[in-house]
Design a protein around this motif. Structure first.
Motif, PDB file in Angstrom:
ATOM      1  N   ILE A 126       0.823  -1.215   0.000  1.00 32.00           N
ATOM      2  CA  ILE A 126       0.000   0.000   0.000  1.00 32.00           C
ATOM      3  C   ILE A 126       0.856   1.265   0.000  1.00 32.00           C
ATOM      4  O   ILE A 126       0.533   2.248  -0.663  1.00 32.00           O
ATOM      5  CB  ILE A 126      -0.974  -0.020   1.198  1.00 32.00           C
ATOM      6  N   ALA A 127       1.963   1.239   0.710  1.00 29.93           N
ATOM      7  CA  ALA A 127       2.824   2.423   0.772  1.00 29.93           C
ATOM      8  C   ALA A 127       3.642   2.639  -0.499  1.00 29.93           C
ATOM      9  O   ALA A 127       4.250   3.705  -0.664  1.00 29.93           O
ATOM     10  CB  ALA A 127       3.762   2.319   1.972  1.00 29.93           C
ATOM     11  N   ASP A 128       3.655   1.671  -1.404  1.00 32.76           N
ATOM     12  CA  ASP A 128       4.425   1.771  -2.648  1.00 32.76           C
ATOM     13  C   ASP A 128       3.531   2.364  -3.733  1.00 32.76           C
ATOM     14  O   ASP A 128       2.869   1.648  -4.481  1.00 32.76           O
ATOM     15  CB  ASP A 128       4.936   0.393  -3.070  1.00 32.76           C
ATOM     16  N   ALA A 129       3.535   3.676  -3.824  1.00 36.73           N
ATOM     17  CA  ALA A 129       2.578   4.380  -4.680  1.00 36.73           C
ATOM     18  C   ALA A 129       2.698   4.015  -6.157  1.00 36.73           C
ATOM     19  O   ALA A 129       1.744   4.172  -6.914  1.00 36.73           O
ATOM     20  CB  ALA A 129       2.741   5.890  -4.508  1.00 36.73           C
ATOM     21  N   GLN A 130       3.869   3.521  -6.572  1.00 39.78           N
ATOM     22  CA  GLN A 130       4.057   3.198  -7.989  1.00 39.78           C
ATOM     23  C   GLN A 130       3.411   1.873  -8.382  1.00 39.78           C
ATOM     24  O   GLN A 130       3.334   1.536  -9.568  1.00 39.78           O
ATOM     25  CB  GLN A 130       5.551   3.152  -8.331  1.00 39.78           C
ATOM     26  N   VAL A 131       2.939   1.116  -7.395  1.00 39.98           N
ATOM     27  CA  VAL A 131       2.331  -0.190  -7.664  1.00 39.98           C
ATOM     28  C   VAL A 131       0.810  -0.036  -7.727  1.00 39.98           C
ATOM     29  O   VAL A 131       0.183   0.373  -6.747  1.00 39.98           O
ATOM     30  CB  VAL A 131       2.714  -1.216  -6.570  1.00 39.98           C
ATOM     31  N   ARG A 132       0.212  -0.377  -8.857  1.00 37.26           N
ATOM     32  CA  ARG A 132      -1.250  -0.333  -8.978  1.00 37.26           C
ATOM     33  C   ARG A 132      -1.862  -1.514  -8.228  1.00 37.26           C
ATOM     34  O   ARG A 132      -1.367  -2.642  -8.307  1.00 37.26           O
ATOM     35  CB  ARG A 132      -1.679  -0.415 -10.452  1.00 37.26           C
ATOM     36  N   LEU A 133      -2.916  -1.252  -7.503  1.00 37.93           N
ATOM     37  CA  LEU A 133      -3.666  -2.299  -6.815  1.00 37.93           C
ATOM     38  C   LEU A 133      -5.006  -2.435  -7.510  1.00 37.93           C
ATOM     39  O   LEU A 133      -5.797  -1.491  -7.538  1.00 37.93           O
ATOM     40  CB  LEU A 133      -3.866  -1.919  -5.339  1.00 37.93           C
ATOM     41  N   ILE A 134      -5.280  -3.605  -8.071  1.00 40.62           N
ATOM     42  CA  ILE A 134      -6.476  -3.805  -8.884  1.00 40.62           C
ATOM     43  C   ILE A 134      -7.280  -4.982  -8.332  1.00 40.62           C
ATOM     44  O   ILE A 134      -6.808  -6.127  -8.337  1.00 40.62           O
ATOM     45  CB  ILE A 134      -6.124  -4.066 -10.365  1.00 40.62           C
ATOM     46  N   GLY A 135      -8.470  -4.693  -7.847  1.00 36.60           N
ATOM     47  CA  GLY A 135      -9.377  -5.736  -7.389  1.00 36.60           C
ATOM     48  C   GLY A 135     -10.434  -6.013  -8.438  1.00 36.60           C
ATOM     49  O   GLY A 135     -10.936  -5.089  -9.079  1.00 36.60           O
ATOM     50  N   VAL A 136     -10.772  -7.279  -8.617  1.00 37.17           N
ATOM     51  CA  VAL A 136     -11.732  -7.673  -9.650  1.00 37.17           C
ATOM     52  C   VAL A 136     -12.962  -8.298  -8.995  1.00 37.17           C
ATOM     53  O   VAL A 136     -12.866  -9.350  -8.358  1.00 37.17           O
ATOM     54  CB  VAL A 136     -11.116  -8.654 -10.664  1.00 37.17           C
ATOM     55  N   GLU A 137     -14.095  -7.635  -9.148  1.00 38.27           N
ATOM     56  CA  GLU A 137     -15.349  -8.129  -8.594  1.00 38.27           C
ATOM     57  C   GLU A 137     -16.089  -8.996  -9.619  1.00 38.27           C
ATOM     58  O   GLU A 137     -15.739  -9.027 -10.802  1.00 38.27           O
ATOM     59  CB  GLU A 137     -16.244  -6.952  -8.202  1.00 38.27           C
ATOM     60  N   ALA A 138     -17.133  -9.657  -9.154  1.00 34.14           N
ATOM     61  CA  ALA A 138     -17.924 -10.538 -10.018  1.00 34.14           C
ATOM     62  C   ALA A 138     -18.955  -9.732 -10.801  1.00 34.14           C
ATOM     63  O   ALA A 138     -19.907  -9.207 -10.228  1.00 34.14           O
ATOM     64  CB  ALA A 138     -18.618 -11.607  -9.182  1.00 34.14           C
TER      65      ALA A 138
END
Length: 298
Positions: free
Chosen positions: A145-157
């Protein structure tokens, strides 16, 4: 804690199998609550739980899926709290369950972070994971979370469409989606699929583990702050991802995980060839093979 009995709920059955395994190892009584629809879809895991000595209680109330299994497990727990421990399976429910589950699940995130740095010497460009209640995704996301350059992508149904009852995408705000509003469900304030009167909306997903009406509160926070992005994959896309992963990687993923495969391919196509992304495979697909085979024969 001096508890002699453990109860849990399960949707896809994987948390139920894990709970039954631990109880068998330590000689504890084990009861697993599972919605009737999920029992039908996840027969292999039901048999595994029973083989391990657990009592699987089928829940026929409501939508007969994960939400209703949690309801019954909570009723059992508050009735038998002196000798029973409730091992909740996702980042849901009253505090401190969301925090506890996130902390335990973050082992995978810490290991993934350490491994990608040792192999490539740099951070991945994106993390991608399916999101039902959200435990596997928040476990992967949290150490980054603290690594701003990393995108976090959640995939819902994304289910079968935008209409209420046809999907389980809590962050989707389409005109006919019937939900995606702040509410409280089973002790957690988060985004909840609900009708205009505030009643919990029905959900649908081809996968047993993603059709929950709400989402873990930390995902709601990451969504509202813009740190993570949430998209959706339909049933059809999940099936395509299921087959693609099997053919290209030799890994048969769970249908839950399969929702993240095509989004991962799309993200990868936008990146330079030497960049890396991480897809969290939250479960194995042997439990879903018969369901997929039946769908292909129709």
């Amino acid at each position: 804690m001096q508890k002699e009995r453990v109860i849990a709920e399960t949707g896809a059955g994987q948390h139920g199998v894990a709970t039954a395994t631990v109880c068998a190892l330590f000689g504890l009584k084990c009861v697993i609550y599972m919605g009737a629809e999920d029992v039908r879809r996840q027969g292999l895991n039901v048999f595994r739980m029973q083989l391990l000595g657990a009592e699987v209680r089928t829940v026929n109330a409501g939508t007969r899926t994960l939400k209703d299994a949690i309801n019954e497990a909570m009723r059992d727990w508050v009735t038998n709290v002196h000798h029973t421990y409730y091992l909740l399976g996702s980042a849901l429910g009253p505090h401190p369950y969301p925090l506890m589950v996130r902390e335990f699940q973050s082992v995978i995130g810490r290991e993934a972070r350490e491994h990608i740095l040792s192999v490539s010497g740099r951070m991945p460009r994106a993390l991608i994971a399916c999101v039902g209640g959200g435990s596997n995704a928040i476990g992967l996301f949290h150490p980054f979370i603290a690594d701003a350059q990393v995108r976090l992508i959640g995939v819902e149904a994304g289910g079968r469409g935008d209409s209420s009852g046809e999907h389980a995408a809590r962050f989707h705000t389409g005109a006919t989606s019937g939900g995606g509003r702040i509410g409280v469900l089973q002790g957690t304030m988060s985004y909840v699929l609900q009708d205009p009167g505030g009643q919990i909306a029905r959900t649908h997903s081809i996968s047993a583990g993603l059709d929950y009406s709400a989402i873990g509160p930390e995902h709601a926070f990451l969504h509202d702050t813009g740190r993570a992005e949430y998209i959706r994959s339909t049933d059809v896309e999940a099936l395509e991802g299921f087959e693609l992963c099997a053919k290209l990687e030799g890994i048969i993923p769970a249908l839950e995980t399969s929702h993240a495969i095509l989004p991962a391919v799309r993200v990868a196509r936008e990146l330079p060839a030497d960049d890396a992304i991480i897809v969290n495979l939250s479960g194995r697909g042997d439990k879903d093979v018969q369901l997929v085979a039946d769908l292909q024969r129709r």
